[in-house]
Design an enzyme around this catalytic site. Structure first.
Site, short mmCIF file in Angstrom:
data_model
loop_
_atom_site.label_atom_id
_atom_site.label_comp_id
_atom_site.label_asym_id
_atom_site.label_seq_id
_atom_site.Cartn_x
_atom_site.Cartn_y
_atom_site.Cartn_z
N HIS A 165 -13.40 2.84 9.01
CA HIS A 165 -12.52 1.75 8.55
C HIS A 165 -12.95 1.28 7.16
O HIS A 165 -13.16 0.09 6.92
CB HIS A 165 -12.55 0.58 9.54
CG HIS A 165 -11.32 -0.26 9.48
ND1 HIS A 165 -10.78 -0.86 10.59
CD2 HIS A 165 -10.51 -0.62 8.45
CE1 HIS A 165 -9.71 -1.54 10.26
NE2 HIS A 165 -9.51 -1.41 8.96
N ILE A 166 -13.01 2.23 6.25
CA ILE A 166 -13.55 1.96 4.92
C ILE A 166 -12.56 2.28 3.80
O ILE A 166 -12.88 2.11 2.61
CB ILE A 166 -14.86 2.78 4.73
CG1 ILE A 166 -15.77 2.17 3.66
CG2 ILE A 166 -14.55 4.25 4.45
CD1 ILE A 166 -16.45 0.91 4.10
N ALA A 167 -11.35 2.72 4.15
CA ALA A 167 -10.38 3.13 3.12
C ALA A 167 -10.11 2.04 2.10
O ALA A 167 -9.94 2.31 0.91
CB ALA A 167 -9.07 3.58 3.77
N GLY A 168 -10.07 0.80 2.56
CA GLY A 168 -9.76 -0.31 1.66
C GLY A 168 -10.98 -0.95 1.03
O GLY A 168 -10.85 -1.96 0.33
N GLU A 183 -12.73 0.13 18.06
CA GLU A 183 -13.64 -0.04 16.93
C GLU A 183 -14.69 -1.09 17.24
O GLU A 183 -14.36 -2.13 17.82
CB GLU A 183 -12.86 -0.43 15.67
CG GLU A 183 -11.98 0.67 15.12
CD GLU A 183 -11.40 0.33 13.75
OE1 GLU A 183 -11.86 -0.64 13.10
OE2 GLU A 183 -10.48 1.03 13.32
N THR A 189 -4.50 5.04 7.82
CA THR A 189 -5.37 3.99 7.27
C THR A 189 -4.88 2.61 7.69
O THR A 189 -5.34 1.60 7.16
CB THR A 189 -5.38 4.04 5.72
OG1 THR A 189 -4.02 3.92 5.24
CG2 THR A 189 -5.98 5.34 5.22
N ILE A 221 0.84 -1.21 0.00
CA ILE A 221 0.00 0.00 0.00
C ILE A 221 0.87 1.25 0.00
O ILE A 221 0.59 2.22 -0.72
CB ILE A 221 -0.96 -0.01 1.21
CG1 ILE A 221 -1.97 -1.15 1.06
CG2 ILE A 221 -1.69 1.33 1.33
CD1 ILE A 221 -2.86 -1.35 2.29
N ARG A 236 -3.80 0.97 11.42
CA ARG A 236 -4.53 0.48 12.59
C ARG A 236 -4.62 1.61 13.62
O ARG A 236 -3.69 2.40 13.77
CB ARG A 236 -3.83 -0.74 13.21
CG ARG A 236 -3.99 -2.03 12.41
CD ARG A 236 -5.44 -2.49 12.39
NE ARG A 236 -5.65 -3.72 11.63
CZ ARG A 236 -5.99 -3.75 10.35
NH1 ARG A 236 -6.10 -2.62 9.66
NH2 ARG A 236 -6.21 -4.89 9.74
#
Length: 308
Positions: A280-283, A259, A228, A150, A230
Site C-alpha cells: 500500500h505504497i503507490a501513493g 491489510e 492501487t 488519479i 482498495r
C-alpha cells in the site's frame, strides 16, 4: 494538543510543534487501549489508514475538533459519527496523484517488458536474450476503471507515451472535455479490449469484488491488471487463478482485501513471477509524503485557528 498516530513528514511535525503541543506515536495506531487513554486531551487527530477512528474512540475524545487523514480513503474513519459530533474530517485529496499515476505506468512497463527480474540468471551466466523479449507500452490500450483525479493523471501520462486510453466511469458527464482524448466504454468492452486495466474506484458496496471471476474471464488474453485503489475491489483468488492459467499476463497489487497482509495470507501469492506486490505504497513517495503532510497540517491548524 495534536496527536499523530502514523508516519508523517518530520519537518512538518516540527512545524506543528511550534504552534501546538504535538505527540507523535506510531505505536498507538494498533494499540486501541492506549489510544483510548491518550485521546482525552486531543484537539486534532492525524492518522493514515491503520488507525480505526470509530464511535468508541470519538466518545473518549471530548475535546476533538478535527481529524486529518494522511491520504484519501476514509474506510477506517466513521464519518457518520464524526458528522454527528460536528468533527470535520480532512483527507489529502490531490496530494498523491502524481505518485500513484507514476506507479501505474511504472509497473505496467515492468510487467510488459518482463526482463527486470533476470539478475540471478545473468549473474549465473545464462544469457537468455530471446526469453527476455517483452513488449513496449506505446500503442497499448489502457483501460481505466474510474476517472477521478488519479485516473485523469494516469490517462495524461499514458497518452503522452503514445497509449490508447479508454475508460468506464458512469459519474463523469458525457460533456466532459476528457472524452475528446479518452474513449468512453462499458465495463465489458473495457475488459475485452484493454491491454492494461488500472483500477481507480473507492471501496463501497457496489464496488466490492467488482473485478471478479466473471470480469477476469472476459479480459483480453495476456492482459495486465493493476490495483492501487482498495483491496476489496479485486477478488484475489480469481486473479491468482487467472495468473496461473495464463489468462492474465500479469498484475500489480498495491492493496489487499486484508491489510496488512500477514504471512499466512500472503502464501497464496507465492510462485507467481508475473505479479508485483507492494505494501500500500503507490501513493507514498518522499515528495508526496511531504505534500500530504503539509496539506493536512495546514487544514488542521486552520481548524485550530492557527496559520501554518
Amino acid at each position: 494538543m495534536i496527536l499523530i498516530t502514523e508516519f508523517m513528514d518530520e519537518s512538518v511535525i516540527d512545524s506543528l510543534s511550534e504552534h501546538h503541543p504535538t505527540v507523535y506515536d506510531i505505536t498507538l495506531a494498533e494499540d486501541k487501549a492506549r489510544l483510548l487513554e491518550a485521546i482525552e486531551p486531543v484537539e486534532a487527530l492525524i492518522v493514515r489508514n491503520k488507525t480505526i477512528v470509530d464511535a468508541e474512540l470519538l466518545s473518549h475524545g471530548p475535546n476533538l475538533k478535527c481529524i486529518g487523514r494522511l491520504g484519501v480513503g476514509l474506510d477506517n474513519i466513521d464519518v457518520t459519527s464524526c458528522e454527528a459530533r460536528n468533527i470535520p474530517v480532512f483527507p489529502a485529496i490531490g496530494a498523491n496523484i502524481e505518485s500513484v499515476a507514476e506507479y501505474v505506468i511504472g509497473t505496467a512497463m515492468i510487467l510488459l517488458r518482463g526482463a527486470y527480474g533476470e539478475n540471478a540468471s545473468v549473474i549465473a551466466g545464462s544469457w537468455n536474450r530471446t526469453e527476455c523479449i517483452g513488449s513496449e507500452i506505446s500503442n497499448k490500450s489502457l483501460g481505466l476503471l474510474g476517472l477521478g483525479a488519479i485516473g485523469r493523471k494516469t490517462a495524461a501520462k499514458a497518452l503522452s507515451l503514445g497509449m490508447d486510453v479508454q475508460a468506464y466511469d458512469p459519474f463523469v458527464s458525457p460533456d466532459d472535455d476528457l472524452w475528446t482524448s479518452v474513449k468512453p466504454v462499458e465495463m465489458d468492452e473495457l475488459a475485452r479490449t484493454s491491454d492494461i486495466i488500472s483500477i481507480h474506484v473507492p471501496l463501497v458496496e457496489t464496488t466490492f469484488h467488482l473485478i471478479d471471476r466473471v470480469f477476469i474471464n472476459k479480459c483480453k488474453a495476456g492482459s495486465i491488471i493493476i490495483n492501487t485503489s482498495r483491496g476489496g475491489v479485486v477478488e484475489e483468488d480469481s486473479l491468482i487463478e487467472a495468473l496461473k492459467s495464463g489468462n492474465l499476463g500479469g498484475a500489480a497489487l498495491d492493496v489487499f482485501e486484508k491489510e496488512p497482509l500477514d504471512k499466512d495470507e500472503g502464501k497464496k501469492f507465492s510462485g507467481l513471477n508475473n505479479l508485483i506486490l507492494t505494501p500500500h505504497i503507490a501513493g507514498v513517495t518522499k515528495e508526496s509524503n511531504y505534500r500530504v503532510s503539509k496539506m493536512i497540517a495546514e487544514k488542521v491548524l486552520g481548524c485550530l485557528d492557527t496559520k501554518f
